[in-house]
Design a protein around this motif. Structure first.
Motif, short mmCIF file in Angstrom:
data_model
loop_
_atom_site.label_atom_id
_atom_site.label_comp_id
_atom_site.label_asym_id
_atom_site.label_seq_id
_atom_site.Cartn_x
_atom_site.Cartn_y
_atom_site.Cartn_z
N SER A 162 63.58 66.99 -13.10
CA SER A 162 64.30 68.23 -13.40
C SER A 162 63.40 69.44 -13.12
O SER A 162 63.85 70.45 -12.55
CB SER A 162 64.75 68.22 -14.85
N GLY B 125 64.09 72.21 -10.16
CA GLY B 125 64.18 73.62 -10.53
C GLY B 125 63.19 74.48 -9.77
O GLY B 125 63.52 75.57 -9.31
N THR C 136 64.19 77.30 -7.04
CA THR C 136 63.75 78.67 -7.24
C THR C 136 62.98 79.19 -6.03
O THR C 136 63.16 80.33 -5.62
CB THR C 136 62.87 78.76 -8.51
N TYR D 167 69.72 73.83 -2.97
CA TYR D 167 69.98 72.96 -4.11
C TYR D 167 70.86 71.78 -3.78
O TYR D 167 70.95 70.83 -4.56
CB TYR D 167 70.66 73.76 -5.23
N GLN E 143 70.76 69.27 -14.57
CA GLN E 143 70.47 70.71 -14.57
C GLN E 143 71.01 71.40 -13.32
O GLN E 143 71.48 72.54 -13.39
CB GLN E 143 68.96 70.94 -14.70
N MET E 144 70.92 70.72 -12.20
CA MET E 144 71.40 71.32 -10.96
C MET E 144 72.92 71.50 -10.99
O MET E 144 73.43 72.53 -10.53
CB MET E 144 70.99 70.44 -9.77
N ASN F 1 74.73 72.00 -13.63
CA ASN F 1 75.00 73.11 -14.53
C ASN F 1 74.77 74.44 -13.81
O ASN F 1 75.54 75.39 -13.97
CB ASN F 1 74.13 72.99 -15.78
N THR F 2 73.73 74.51 -13.01
CA THR F 2 73.46 75.72 -12.23
C THR F 2 74.57 75.97 -11.21
O THR F 2 74.97 77.11 -11.00
CB THR F 2 72.09 75.59 -11.51
N GLN G 266 77.52 77.46 -12.99
CA GLN G 266 77.30 78.86 -13.32
C GLN G 266 77.40 79.76 -12.10
O GLN G 266 77.92 80.87 -12.17
CB GLN G 266 75.94 79.04 -13.99
N ASN G 267 76.90 79.29 -10.97
CA ASN G 267 76.93 80.09 -9.75
C ASN G 267 78.28 80.11 -9.07
O ASN G 267 78.51 80.91 -8.18
CB ASN G 267 75.87 79.60 -8.76
N MET H 188 80.40 83.59 -16.57
CA MET H 188 79.31 82.62 -16.59
C MET H 188 79.21 81.87 -17.92
O MET H 188 78.99 80.67 -17.95
CB MET H 188 77.98 83.28 -16.28
N SER I 48 79.65 77.84 -18.37
CA SER I 48 78.62 77.00 -19.00
C SER I 48 79.21 76.19 -20.15
O SER I 48 78.85 75.03 -20.35
CB SER I 48 77.48 77.87 -19.54
#
Length: 147
Positions: free
Chosen positions: A63, A67, A71, A76, A122-123, A125-126, A129-130, A137, A141
């Motif tokens: 994770s 991330g 970044t 991704y 985590q990806m 979830n990102t 959000q995006n 947002m 989430s």
């Protein structure tokens, strides 16, 4: 929850499905493996919890790697694909365990599952959000199943 987050955003439903499947895999493994270790491998209750460390450490490490790479590069898409593949392989390996499976093999299989969930949860979830506008947002989430 505003319905507009489900309309016109093809990445949001995809992220929600990905989060659901990977979350179920992680929690299923987390519930099954200690019982397997206690009943089949004769581990104590405390030891069976500690024997989950390979999976949890692999989740944490992958994770963080995903991330940091996302970044730094902004890319991704490879992580959910790689994570899903690792989850499928890891769950397949877990399904082959029997009374003769060693603790080392069990730990290796758990690490594969952990790496898959680390790259995926985590990806995804990102991505959820995006996929929506800034004003939505928080709703995105909350609507995507949390890990």
């Amino acid at each position: 929850m505003p319905l507009r987050i489900h309309q016109g955003h093809r990445n949001f439903p995809l992220a929600a499905v990905l989060l659901t499947v990977s979350g179920v895999s992680l929690f299923g493994a987390t519930l099954y493996l200690p019982l397997y270790q206690q009943v089949v491998q004769s581990a104590s209750a405390a030891d069976s919890g500690l024997l989950l460390l390979p999976m949890m450490i692999a989740t944490l490490v992958t994770s963080n790697i995903a991330g940091k790479v996302m970044t730094a590069t902004g890319r991704y898409k490879v992580f959910p694909v790689l994570g899903s593949a690792l989850l499928v392989v890891g769950m397949g390996l877990l399904s082959t365990m029997d009374t003769s499976t060693s603790r080392f093999a069990t730990s290796a299989y758990m690490a594969v599952v952990g790496a898959g969930t680390g790259f995926t949860l985590q990806m995804a979830n990102t991505i959820a959000q995006n996929a929506v506008d800034l004003r939505d947002m928080g709703a995105a989430s909350g609507a995507a199943p949390a890990e």
